[in-house]
Design an enzyme around this catalytic site. Structure first.
Site, PDB file in Angstrom:
ATOM      1  N   ARG A  68       0.875  -1.169   0.000  1.00  0.00           N
ATOM      2  CA  ARG A  68       0.000   0.000   0.000  1.00  0.00           C
ATOM      3  C   ARG A  68       0.911   1.217   0.000  1.00  0.00           C
ATOM      4  NH1 ARG A  68      -2.600   4.154   0.154  1.00  0.00           N
ATOM      5  NH2 ARG A  68      -4.730   4.412   0.894  1.00  0.00           N
ATOM      6  N   GLU A  76     -11.243   4.699  -5.662  1.00  0.00           N
ATOM      7  CA  GLU A  76     -11.563   3.270  -5.727  1.00  0.00           C
ATOM      8  C   GLU A  76     -11.906   2.911  -7.177  1.00  0.00           C
ATOM      9  OE1 GLU A  76     -11.306   1.150  -3.098  1.00  0.00           O
ATOM     10  OE2 GLU A  76     -10.543   2.883  -2.006  1.00  0.00           O
ATOM     11  N   ARG A 115      -0.833  -5.605   4.696  1.00  0.00           N
ATOM     12  CA  ARG A 115      -0.105  -5.076   3.537  1.00  0.00           C
ATOM     13  C   ARG A 115       1.136  -4.322   4.003  1.00  0.00           C
ATOM     14  NH1 ARG A 115      -5.000  -1.721   0.890  1.00  0.00           N
ATOM     15  NH2 ARG A 115      -4.854  -0.915   3.006  1.00  0.00           N
TER      16      ARG A 115
END
Length: 187
Positions: A68, A76, A115
């Protein structure tokens, strides 16, 4: 004499136990915050895929990891047309660099989803997180303590906004990605 020797052994045992706990503490702190070793960067790693405008998959030590990008929030994928545009722009930035990146960590190395949190640098030294904001495909999104480049990213956002680039254009993004996620939670 035996009493003294027993006392020494007792003290040695206590010292050994204390040393163990201190070493274990350093290990766990290092795992979370990457204080020792490769704290600020990895060797160049291959990008396997671009998941969206702020997440990529890379290969580290023969293992696939999601990364990330720290300090940014891209639309999105469902936020048409900007989600797909951000993903394509990130892919183009990485593809042009031969799809290898250097990861730079801040204070926290992983997020709540497991992540890796990192700043991405291309093999030719371009700062990918900053370029995504500067080109108008992402916005500033910081969470302390990971704020190492906050000023640089904020400046890039000001430039993109003033230049009406990408999501800041007249036809730009209508809802911040964070607000979109709140209104459309993942199941």
């Amino acid at each position: 004499m035996m009493h003294r020797k027993g006392t020494r052994q007792g003290k040695s045992g206590i010292i050994a136990v204390l040393f163990f706990f201190i070493a274990a503490g350093f290990y766990f702190v290092n795992e979370k915050y990457q204080i020792f070793g490769q704290q600020n960067s990895e060797a160049l790693v291959p990008v396997l895929s671009v998941n969206d405008g702020d997440t990529v998959s890379v290969r580290i030590n023969k293992k696939q990891e999601k990364v990330r990008l720290v300090g940014i929030d891209a639309p999105e994928l469902a936020q048409a047309p900007w989600g797909e545009a951000a993903q394509k722009h990130l892919d183009a930035l990485l593809h042009a660099a031969g799809r290898k990146v250097r990861l730079e960590y801040d204070v926290e190395k992983r997020d709540q989803y497991g992540r890796i949190l990192a700043y991405l640098w291309t093999d030719d030294g371009r700062f990918v997180n900053l370029l995504m904001i500067q080109d108008g495909y992402a916005m500033l999104y910081t969470f302390p303590p990971n704020v190492k480049y906050e000023n640089e990213l904020r400046s890039a956002q000001t430039s993109a906004r003033e230049g009406k680039r990408g999501i800041w254009s007249e036809e730009g993004l209508k809802e911040k990605p964070r607000d979109y996620r709140k209104a459309h939670p993942r199941e």
